[in-house]
Scaffold this active site. Structure first.
Site, PDB file in Angstrom:
ATOM      1  N   LYS A  24       0.400  -0.725  -0.148  1.00 39.31           N
ATOM      2  CA  LYS A  24       0.090  -0.033   0.130  1.00 39.31           C
ATOM      3  C   LYS A  24       1.026   1.283   0.179  1.00 39.31           C
ATOM      4  O   LYS A  24       1.074   1.807   1.294  1.00 39.31           O
ATOM      5  CB  LYS A  24      -1.246  -0.215   1.141  1.00 39.31           C
ATOM      6  CG  LYS A  24      -2.317   0.249   1.319  1.00 39.31           C
ATOM      7  CD  LYS A  24      -2.039   2.217   1.042  1.00 39.31           C
ATOM      8  CE  LYS A  24      -1.584   3.087   2.335  1.00 39.31           C
ATOM      9  NZ  LYS A  24      -1.212   4.578   1.631  1.00 39.31           N
ATOM     10  N   GLU A  77       9.089   1.915  10.913  1.00 39.76           N
ATOM     11  CA  GLU A  77      10.585   3.180  10.694  1.00 39.76           C
ATOM     12  C   GLU A  77       9.939   4.126  10.885  1.00 39.76           C
ATOM     13  O   GLU A  77       9.046   4.287   9.939  1.00 39.76           O
ATOM     14  CB  GLU A  77      11.229   2.955   9.303  1.00 39.76           C
ATOM     15  CG  GLU A  77      12.022   1.362   9.188  1.00 39.76           C
ATOM     16  CD  GLU A  77      13.072   0.698  10.213  1.00 39.76           C
ATOM     17  OE1 GLU A  77      13.729   1.985  10.751  1.00 39.76           O
ATOM     18  OE2 GLU A  77      13.638  -0.496   9.396  1.00 39.76           O
ATOM     19  N   CYS A 137      13.710  11.211   6.994  1.00 40.73           N
ATOM     20  CA  CYS A 137      13.635  10.768   7.860  1.00 40.73           C
ATOM     21  C   CYS A 137      15.089  10.933   8.898  1.00 40.73           C
ATOM     22  O   CYS A 137      15.055  11.263   9.715  1.00 40.73           O
ATOM     23  CB  CYS A 137      13.622   8.978   8.016  1.00 40.73           C
ATOM     24  SG  CYS A 137      14.440   7.901   7.035  1.00 40.73           S
ATOM     25  N   GLU A 183       9.380  17.762  14.815  1.00 43.09           N
ATOM     26  CA  GLU A 183      10.138  16.688  12.848  1.00 43.09           C
ATOM     27  C   GLU A 183       9.308  17.920  12.054  1.00 43.09           C
ATOM     28  O   GLU A 183       8.390  17.868  11.306  1.00 43.09           O
ATOM     29  CB  GLU A 183       9.807  15.419  12.328  1.00 43.09           C
ATOM     30  CG  GLU A 183      10.123  15.404  11.481  1.00 43.09           C
ATOM     31  CD  GLU A 183       9.797  13.292  10.769  1.00 43.09           C
ATOM     32  OE1 GLU A 183       8.519  13.251  10.607  1.00 43.09           O
ATOM     33  OE2 GLU A 183      10.776  13.177  10.074  1.00 43.09           O
TER      34      GLU A 183
HETATM   35  P1  NAD Z   1       2.389   8.797   7.074  1.00 41.87           P
HETATM   36  O1  NAD Z   1       2.951   8.218   8.468  1.00 41.87           O
HETATM   37  O2  NAD Z   1       1.534  10.023   7.020  1.00 41.87           O
HETATM   38  O3  NAD Z   1       1.991   7.806   5.839  1.00 41.87           O
HETATM   39  C1  NAD Z   1       2.341   6.845   5.677  1.00 41.87           C
HETATM   40  C2  NAD Z   1       1.970   5.773   5.034  1.00 41.87           C
HETATM   41  O4  NAD Z   1       0.868   5.360   6.039  1.00 41.87           O
HETATM   42  C3  NAD Z   1       1.748   6.038   3.604  1.00 41.87           C
HETATM   43  O5  NAD Z   1       1.330   4.853   2.992  1.00 41.87           O
HETATM   44  C4  NAD Z   1      -0.549   6.081   4.458  1.00 41.87           C
HETATM   45  O6  NAD Z   1      -0.827   5.803   3.712  1.00 41.87           O
HETATM   46  C5  NAD Z   1      -0.542   5.207   5.359  1.00 41.87           C
HETATM   47  N1  NAD Z   1      -1.005   5.157   7.030  1.00 41.87           N
HETATM   48  C6  NAD Z   1      -1.713   6.865   7.051  1.00 41.87           C
HETATM   49  N2  NAD Z   1      -2.811   6.223   7.860  1.00 41.87           N
HETATM   50  C7  NAD Z   1      -2.473   5.022   8.240  1.00 41.87           C
HETATM   51  C8  NAD Z   1      -3.434   3.808   9.362  1.00 41.87           C
HETATM   52  N3  NAD Z   1      -4.451   4.570  10.282  1.00 41.87           N
HETATM   53  N4  NAD Z   1      -3.685   2.339   8.851  1.00 41.87           N
HETATM   54  C9  NAD Z   1      -2.788   2.222   8.426  1.00 41.87           C
HETATM   55  N5  NAD Z   1      -1.382   3.032   6.935  1.00 41.87           N
HETATM   56  C10 NAD Z   1      -2.038   4.284   7.286  1.00 41.87           C
HETATM   57  O7  NAD Z   1       3.869   9.076   6.488  1.00 41.87           O
HETATM   58  P2  NAD Z   1       4.752  10.560   5.550  1.00 41.87           P
HETATM   59  O8  NAD Z   1       4.279  11.391   5.485  1.00 41.87           O
HETATM   60  O9  NAD Z   1       3.992   9.313   4.358  1.00 41.87           O
HETATM   61  O10 NAD Z   1       5.548  10.389   5.326  1.00 41.87           O
HETATM   62  C11 NAD Z   1       6.689  10.618   6.480  1.00 41.87           C
HETATM   63  C12 NAD Z   1       7.145  10.266   7.637  1.00 41.87           C
HETATM   64  O11 NAD Z   1       8.436   9.126   7.192  1.00 41.87           O
HETATM   65  C13 NAD Z   1       7.975  11.101   8.798  1.00 41.87           C
HETATM   66  O12 NAD Z   1       7.715  11.026   9.541  1.00 41.87           O
HETATM   67  C14 NAD Z   1      10.020  10.318   8.102  1.00 41.87           C
HETATM   68  O13 NAD Z   1      10.345  10.549   8.909  1.00 41.87           O
HETATM   69  C15 NAD Z   1       9.359   9.350   7.978  1.00 41.87           C
HETATM   70  N6  NAD Z   1       9.944   8.262   7.228  1.00 41.87           N
HETATM   71  C16 NAD Z   1      10.789   7.627   7.724  1.00 41.87           C
HETATM   72  C17 NAD Z   1      11.895   6.544   7.340  1.00 41.87           C
HETATM   73  C18 NAD Z   1      12.358   6.033   8.334  1.00 41.87           C
HETATM   74  O14 NAD Z   1      13.173   4.608   7.509  1.00 41.87           O
HETATM   75  N7  NAD Z   1      12.784   6.076   9.887  1.00 41.87           N
HETATM   76  C19 NAD Z   1      12.560   6.004   6.402  1.00 41.87           C
HETATM   77  C20 NAD Z   1      11.795   7.719   5.690  1.00 41.87           C
HETATM   78  C21 NAD Z   1      10.124   8.302   6.088  1.00 41.87           C
END
Ligand code: NAD
Length: 498
Positions: free
Chosen positions: A183, A258, A292, A390
């Site tokens: 997804k 992550e 991230c 962040e």
């Molecule tokens: P997000 O948490 O908004 O979304 C990530 C994914 O989760 C998307 O596909 C979204 O549709 C899905 N999602 C959202 N709500 C959900 C739910 N209730 N149930 C299941 N899935 C759900 O994150 P984002 O804004 O897409 O990405 C940015 C974030 O990701 C930042 O906080 C960044 O630090 C983090 N990030 C972490 C790493 C790492 O390796 N630690 C790498 C890249 C990004």
């Protein structure tokens, strides 16, 4: 500015279930914007529970009855190498689509495409070299580990470097013989559909890879709550991670998370300052700051502080912000207007909390699109929101320190613990500081250059569990212990006393 639009954009983005591109069962769609014009360029199928049910059923069938989990590792490895070849050969097209969808500078998207290929090559090699433990108890037992794929893995990914982050989960999940439902993030669904064609061409059987687009609260939520999905690998925000953790709890699923970061880059006066400057500027402004592991808090020893801040601000002001497709661009457009608003709100908060030394708004000449000037705040106190939260954009907080103890305290003074970057030429300080800092990953005198064998993950609010190298293999497999008796079975004889 002319708005570059790649040729042959799809007319719609569909799911890929059991080897076929399909719309949502109920016909739901959502609009996808490009970050330069902020207009909708395509509609994507918005997956609901019914679509997730179909994708999971296909993946479950392929796992229970298909050839993929039963293949020799060498056979699967060959397929994975072919995937890597195909990704490499399509690197330009992939990067072009990724840049169009995400606003990442094209040179950086190309690097991410190469990294995606490398992830597949790495796990293709690892599974053929995989060995498992055997334990001998002389004359009594031989015990061995029977490693098995687990089943249907649910993979949920974010919008920053989408294709590369998808490869990061797809490669080990498939290498180990699982089947998957991916997804991808709703802001950036364009490149994910390319996996379907690449996998089909490489010989991945139908049902092994399934893709359901859609919103997190709908498609993502249904995947997390599906009883036939025993594993969820999630990358995204810490808050979303908490929700998923709660939703997965009743099913006792395997979770790998992550999450977010607010990583410190600590610059001591004895460091190679020129190198530290290069790395700390790159560390927060590459990938538009939507990274991230960005070193978004720079802690600088007081004796070099003023000079460092002045030089840092100068560099930030010179960064080329512009059209993501222009090879000269260093910072492109942020992914989506909602995210742009969030980053801009932090820029305004920062102005009330600290001293603005570069940027602070929209760059001149870029009146539309999600452009933010590389923004530098100095003298940021540890209780400032821009120090603690962040931002995930081209915004950095710089803070002075006087002693090693103070630097460590500042470095550890957030809820996050993903990465840390330490700049010093003092060997003892380098190791002592690295070992004490609360971060899953530390780089000494370097920006984020990662060996794929090393563990990747954060501590505190930055994550749960580690992937990377054989740790990914561990996450995607069960290690069943098989105990074999060689001699007599010595069981106490219950029920023989009467
Ligand atoms: P997000 O948490 O908004 O979304 C990530 C994914 O989760 C998307 O596909 C979204 O549709 C899905 N999602 C959202 N709500 C959900 C739910 N209730 N149930 C299941 N899935 C759900 O994150 P984002 O804004 O897409 O990405 C940015 C974030 O990701 C930042 O906080 C960044 O630090 C983090 N990030 C972490 C790493 C790492 O390796 N630690 C790498 C890249 C990004």
């Amino acid at each position: 500015m002319t708005h570059y639009i790649p040729e042959d954009l799809p007319s719609s983005i569909q799911h890929f279930i059991n080897g076929k591109f399909v719309d949502s069962v109920g016909g739901e769609t959502f609009d996808v914007l490009d970050p330069v014009s902020n207009t909708s360029y395509v509609t994507a199928a918005a997956g609901q529970k019914a679509d997730i049910d179909l994708a999971v059923a296909a993946a479950k069938h392929a796992f229970q009855h298909g050839p993929w989990p039963r293949m020799m590792p060498r056979q699967r490895s060959r397929v994975l190498h072919t995937i890597a070849d195909l990704v490499e050969s399509r690197g330009q097209r992939l990067a072009e689509l990724e840049t169009f969808d995400t606003g990442l500078p094209i040179t950086q998207s190309l690097g991410q495409a190469n990294r995606a290929a490398e992830n597949f090559r790495f796990f293709a090699d690892l599974i053929v070299a995989q060995s498992d433990d055997t334990y001998k108890v002389p004359g009594r037992q031989v015990n061995y580990v029977n490693r098995k794929p687990i089943g249907v893995a649910g993979l949920i990914t974010p919008w920053n470097t989408p294709f590369m982050l998808e490869s990061w989960k797809l490669a080990p999940a498939l290498a180990t013989g699982n089947t998957v439902v991916l997804k991808p993030a709703e802001f950036t669904p364009l490149s994910a559909s390319l996996w379907a064609e690449i996998f089909r061409e490489a010989g991945v059987p139908d049902g092994v890879f399934n893709l359901v687009n859609g919103l997190g609260e709908e498609a993502g939520d249904a995947l997390v709550k599906h009883p036939d999905v025993p594993l969820i690998s999630f990358t995204g925000e810490s808050r979303t991670g908490q929700i998923i953790f709660g939703n997965a709890a009743p099913f006792l699923k395997g979770l790998s998370m992550e999450l977010g970061g607010k990583s410190p880059a600590v610059v001591f006066a004895d460091a190679d300052i020129e190198a530290a400057l290069d790395a700390t500027v790159f560390g927060v402004f590459s990938l538009n700051g939507e990274r991230c592991t960005a070193g978004s808090r720079i802690l600088v020893e007081r004796s070099i502080y003023d000079d460092f801040v002045a030089r840092y601000a100068e560099r930030a002001k010179n960064i080329v912000v512009g059209d993501p497709h222009d090879p000269a661009t260093e910072v492109g457009a942020l992914v989506h207007p909602e995210h742009y608003d969030k980053v801009m709100s932090y820029v305004e908060i920062g102005k009330t909390e600290a001293r603005l030394v570069a940027g602070g708004g929209r760059p001149e000449g870029l009146e539309t699109g999600n452009y933010v000037s590389p923004t530098v705040f100095a003298d940021v106190s540890p209780d400032a929101r821009i120090f603690q939260e962040e931002i995930f954009g081209p915004v950095v907080a710089i803070t002075p320190f006087d002693t090693d103890e103070e630097a460590l305290e500042l470095a550890n003074n957030t809820r996050y613990g993903l990465a840390a970057y330490i700049w010093t030429n003092n060997l003892k300080r380098a190791h002592n500081f690295s070992q004490s800092v609360e971060a899953g990953m530390v780089w000494l005198n370097s920006n984020n250059v990662r060996d794929l064998r090393t563990p990747f993950g954060g501590v505190k609010a930055s994550g749960l569990g580690h992937e990377g190298g054989y740790r990914s293999i561990d996450f995607y497999t069960d290690q069943q212990a098989v105990h074999i008796t060689l001699g007599e079975a010595h069981s106490p004889r219950f029920g023989t006393s009467k």
